[in-house]
Design a protein around this motif. Sequence first.
Motif, PDB file in Angstrom:
ATOM      1  N   TYR A  66     -19.496  21.404  39.263  1.00 38.80           N
ATOM      2  CA  TYR A  66     -18.275  20.793  39.994  1.00 38.80           C
ATOM      3  C   TYR A  66     -18.477  20.764  41.451  1.00 38.80           C
ATOM      4  O   TYR A  66     -18.109  19.789  42.024  1.00 38.80           O
ATOM      5  N   PHE A  67     -19.037  21.654  41.771  1.00 35.44           N
ATOM      6  CA  PHE A  67     -19.070  21.632  43.421  1.00 35.44           C
ATOM      7  C   PHE A  67     -20.484  20.856  43.909  1.00 35.44           C
ATOM      8  O   PHE A  67     -20.576  21.122  45.090  1.00 35.44           O
ATOM      9  N   ARG A  74     -15.201  25.084  49.931  1.00 35.45           N
ATOM     10  CA  ARG A  74     -16.420  24.873  49.282  1.00 35.45           C
ATOM     11  C   ARG A  74     -17.589  25.787  49.794  1.00 35.45           C
ATOM     12  O   ARG A  74     -18.174  26.373  49.039  1.00 35.45           O
ATOM     13  N   GLY A 134     -12.310  20.389  41.309  1.00 34.47           N
ATOM     14  CA  GLY A 134     -13.359  21.384  41.008  1.00 34.47           C
ATOM     15  C   GLY A 134     -12.841  22.638  40.638  1.00 34.47           C
ATOM     16  O   GLY A 134     -13.188  23.134  39.522  1.00 34.47           O
ATOM     17  N   SER A 169     -10.350  22.346  37.573  1.00 32.49           N
ATOM     18  CA  SER A 169     -11.350  22.157  36.215  1.00 32.49           C
ATOM     19  C   SER A 169     -11.936  23.427  35.776  1.00 32.49           C
ATOM     20  O   SER A 169     -11.847  23.737  34.744  1.00 32.49           O
ATOM     21  N   SER A 210     -20.614  17.906  42.466  1.00 28.00           N
ATOM     22  CA  SER A 210     -20.130  16.637  42.266  1.00 28.00           C
ATOM     23  C   SER A 210     -19.148  16.135  43.300  1.00 28.00           C
ATOM     24  O   SER A 210     -18.730  16.948  44.206  1.00 28.00           O
TER      25      SER A 210
END
Length: 266
Positions: free
Chosen positions: A165-166, A235, A175, A178, A168
């Motif tokens: 996810y990180f 992030r 992220g 999900s 994407s």
Amino acid sequence: MTSFIEAIDLGGMNAALISFSLVCVLGAAVVRGFSGFGFSLLSITALSLVMEPAAIVPSIFMLEVAASLPLLPGIWRDIHWRSIGWLLLGYTVFVPIGVWLLANAPVAPMKLALGIFVIATAIMLLRGFALKQMPSRVATLAAGGASGLLNGAFGIGGPPVVLFYFSSPAGAAAGRASIIAFFIATDLLGLGFQAREGLITGTSFWRFLLFLPPLLIGVWIGNRGFKSVDPALFRRIVLWLLVVLAVLTAAQGLFQLWSGPGSAEI
């Protein structure tokens, strides 16, 4: 009242051990509330210093579900449902293979290799690597399969999904949401397998109740922190957290290699 207190079975935990455990759970819960992951590895790593891993893993899985459920209303709209389905399919197919590896292959070298891989990948992402579009179904299945393989082999299935996810373009909120949804599903599956094997006992439940208040407090604190942080900073924090967890995993592998066959497998 006395009979009720006598009925509480914490497996021989004394006051010092209870206090240490509560602090460990609170700290891991703050991390989980903020990032959406990390609770199991942090809490099991810390509690394994003073308790047998097999004695605490079922309670930790119960706490994982309890940590996630209060977050669901706030993250529901951000979950990337299409990828969740393919990830879970890959996960379910490969968990039995991971369990077979656990029974037949040395775990310590696998942990060491996983830690090195995650550290290298997280640093690459910190240096700016990112996908321009969501991964294909095949890539998503592969990420879920890697998670199932690693979770079945030694209970650490989070890194492939976090990296998925990180890297994407899903965004920080999607992220995190999900990841939380994915772990709810996999934790419930894990509890089902543990119940089938008779690993969930009265002691597991009482320890779950003991750890529940610091868990909920820690998740609340961490969730408030996420709401006020810049997505780009979030992030970076998550990726550095992943590096720390990978270092812990690699250190466990090195310790088990050094200790020999008698060391713990988690």
